[in-house]
Design an enzyme around this catalytic site. Structure first.
Site, short mmCIF file in Angstrom:
data_model
loop_
_atom_site.label_atom_id
_atom_site.label_comp_id
_atom_site.label_asym_id
_atom_site.label_seq_id
_atom_site.Cartn_x
_atom_site.Cartn_y
_atom_site.Cartn_z
N SER A 265 5.42 48.07 23.94
CA SER A 265 4.76 48.99 23.03
C SER A 265 5.48 49.07 21.69
O SER A 265 6.72 48.93 21.62
CB SER A 265 4.72 50.39 23.65
OG SER A 265 4.31 51.37 22.72
N TYR B 104 0.56 49.38 17.07
CA TYR B 104 -0.09 50.46 16.34
C TYR B 104 0.00 50.11 14.87
O TYR B 104 1.08 49.81 14.36
CB TYR B 104 0.63 51.79 16.57
CG TYR B 104 0.45 52.38 17.94
CD1 TYR B 104 -0.81 52.75 18.41
CD2 TYR B 104 1.55 52.62 18.76
CE1 TYR B 104 -0.98 53.31 19.66
CE2 TYR B 104 1.39 53.19 20.02
CZ TYR B 104 0.13 53.52 20.46
OH TYR B 104 -0.03 54.08 21.70
N THR C 9 -4.20 48.09 19.09
CA THR C 9 -4.70 49.29 19.75
C THR C 9 -5.53 50.13 18.78
O THR C 9 -5.09 50.41 17.67
CB THR C 9 -3.53 50.11 20.31
OG1 THR C 9 -2.88 49.33 21.32
CG2 THR C 9 -4.02 51.41 20.94
N LYS D 257 -7.33 46.51 22.13
CA LYS D 257 -7.18 47.43 23.27
C LYS D 257 -7.69 48.82 22.91
O LYS D 257 -7.37 49.35 21.84
CB LYS D 257 -5.70 47.51 23.67
CG LYS D 257 -5.42 48.34 24.91
CD LYS D 257 -3.93 48.28 25.24
CE LYS D 257 -3.60 49.01 26.52
NZ LYS D 257 -3.86 50.46 26.45
N HIS E 216 -6.93 54.63 27.35
CA HIS E 216 -5.53 55.00 27.11
C HIS E 216 -4.96 55.80 28.28
O HIS E 216 -4.14 56.70 28.10
CB HIS E 216 -5.38 55.79 25.81
CG HIS E 216 -4.11 55.50 25.06
ND1 HIS E 216 -4.04 54.66 23.98
CD2 HIS E 216 -2.84 55.94 25.25
CE1 HIS E 216 -2.81 54.60 23.53
NE2 HIS E 216 -2.05 55.38 24.28
#
Length: 418
Positions: free
Chosen positions: A136, A160, A186, A276, A300
């Site tokens: 992540s 992100y 994402t 995603k 999520h």
């Protein structure tokens, strides 16, 4: 009449063999776990409430999470008969490479908070099992250190797009340089979801001591020892960008991201690109038309919009509409190997596990992650054998029926009863 006799000592010894006591407490603990739910029970016992609830909880009333888990329970399998399944092949082809199992490890933030080995344990276990690991943006181990922990395996990076675009672009470049083969863009986090368990627990990162946290820590000294005697908890890949933890979280949630940002990232990323957080058939079709390599059906983990669509419910229609044009990866609600098999049967090319892996991590560090993967792998193989399908490619919609629990009355555009 039954004839009785006095048992001989030698005969009794044959009937009663005692299991050898294992002196290794961790191995004993993990060996007792037969399901992911067993690992969750152990994790809850060993982890302070704030850290456990951060992992275990979801947004607002946690309706999306419960529905997503329930969706997998509300299925009926239809086994074939008279097929040779003395050996089954669980290998999946996904995003230009192979995976020994039809699941990989999903991106999770703050992972070292749950247990100090964090992403290093996940990446190492994934590499050993021959499955992908996803790091992540808000991971607590750096891009480079995850690569070092899984040097020969497949590493994926979840992105992100941050308010400071140059920060995100720098992460893309670092992931490419480190040899990550896939980027997960994402799209379901314009703002953070309201995670009420965290608010009620007074949760913060790094953890702040209060009377409640001290009392909760007393029966779990091992967690605090690990936490206080290891490296500082931080967003490792963002440590050079400055700002407090709270400021970095706020920066990662940007309500202005758009399809233009997707095009920008696509232009700079040399590997496979997955999007995603897809939650409608229409968006899946648009992304397929744009030529992305994969879509991630995901809400999520129920941690953003509560009452969001259940990915497993969307799967059959999305598969029918775009399954030939784009690969489909599904997450949210997976708690067993049977769930994974059901997803593959209904059109997913691959699945990701998040909480299931974290329960193992909290239960026993790297060994706990190994155990979680092994539990799921054994369940996948056993379910395939009982369905009598020797390969993942032999699975199809004829093997699974989704049972009805909810009746959709239609969207705002269509009030007809379906």
């Amino acid at each position: 009449m039954v004839q009785r006799q006095i048992p001989q000592p030698a005969e009794l010894l044959e009937l009663m063999t005692f299991k050898k006591f294992d002196l290794d407490a961790r191995r004993r603990r993990l060996g007792s776990a037969l399901t992911i739910d067993d690992l969750r029970t152990i994790a809850k016992r060993r982890t302070p409430a704030a850290a456990f609830d951060y992992t275990d909880g979801a947004a607002e009333g946690e309706i999306s999470m419960r529905r997503s888990e329930q969706a997998f329970e509300d299925i009926e399998f239809h086994p074939s008969i008279l097929h040779d399944v003395s050996r089954v092949d669980t290998t999946a082809q996904i995003l230009g490479g192979s995976s020994a199992l039809p699941f990989g490890i999903a991106p999770t933030g703050f992972t070292r908070l749950m247990q100090t080995e964090g992403e290093t344990a996940g990446a190492g276990a994934a590499g050993a099992a021959g499955i992908p690991f996803t790091l992540s943006t808000l991971g607590t181990t750096s891009i480079e250190d995850v690569k070092a922990a899984n040097p020969l395996g497949r590493n994926w990076f979840q992105l992100y797009v941050m308010r400071q675009r140059e920060v995100s672009y720098g992460l893309v470049e670092r992931a490419a340089k480190a040899g990550y083969d896939t980027l997960f863009f994402t799209v379901d986090t314009p703002v953070g979801g309201a995670r009420l368990r965290d608010t009620r627990n007074g949760f913060s990162i790094p953890p702040q001591l209060s009377l409640g946290t001290v009392l909760d820590a007393l029966p779990r000294p091992w967690w605090w020892w690990d936490f206080l005697t290891t490296a500082k908890l931080e967003f490792a890949s963002l440590s050079s960008t400055g700002g407090t933890v709270g400021e970095l979280i706020d920066s990662a949630m940007d309500p202005t991201i758009s399809f233009e940002d997707l095009a920008e990232i696509r232009a700079m990323w040399p590997g496979k690109l997955a999007v995603k957080g897809v939650q409608t058939v229409e968006d899946a079709k648009r992304l397929a038309d744009l030529g992305v390599d994969a879509i991630g059906l995901s809400n999520h983990g129920g941690r953003q919009l509560d009452r969001a669509p259940v990915p497993f419910h969307l799967l059959p229609e999305v598969s029918r509409e775009v399954g030939k044009d784009v690969e489909i990866i599904l997450d949210t609600g997976i708690r067993s190997g049977a769930d994974i098999v059901a997803a593959i049967a209904l059109g997913a090319d691959f699945t990701l596990i998040g909480r299931a892996y974290l329960y193992g991590l909290m239960a026993g560090g790297r060994a706990g992650v190994d155990r979680a993967i092994r539990i799921l792998a054994e369940q996948v193989e056993r379910t395939m054998k009982l369905l009598q399908v020797p390969t993942l490619q032999d699975l199809g919609p004829e093997h699974v029926t989704q049972l009805s629990r909810y009746v959709r009355l239609g969207t705002g555009h269509d009030r007809s009863v379906l």
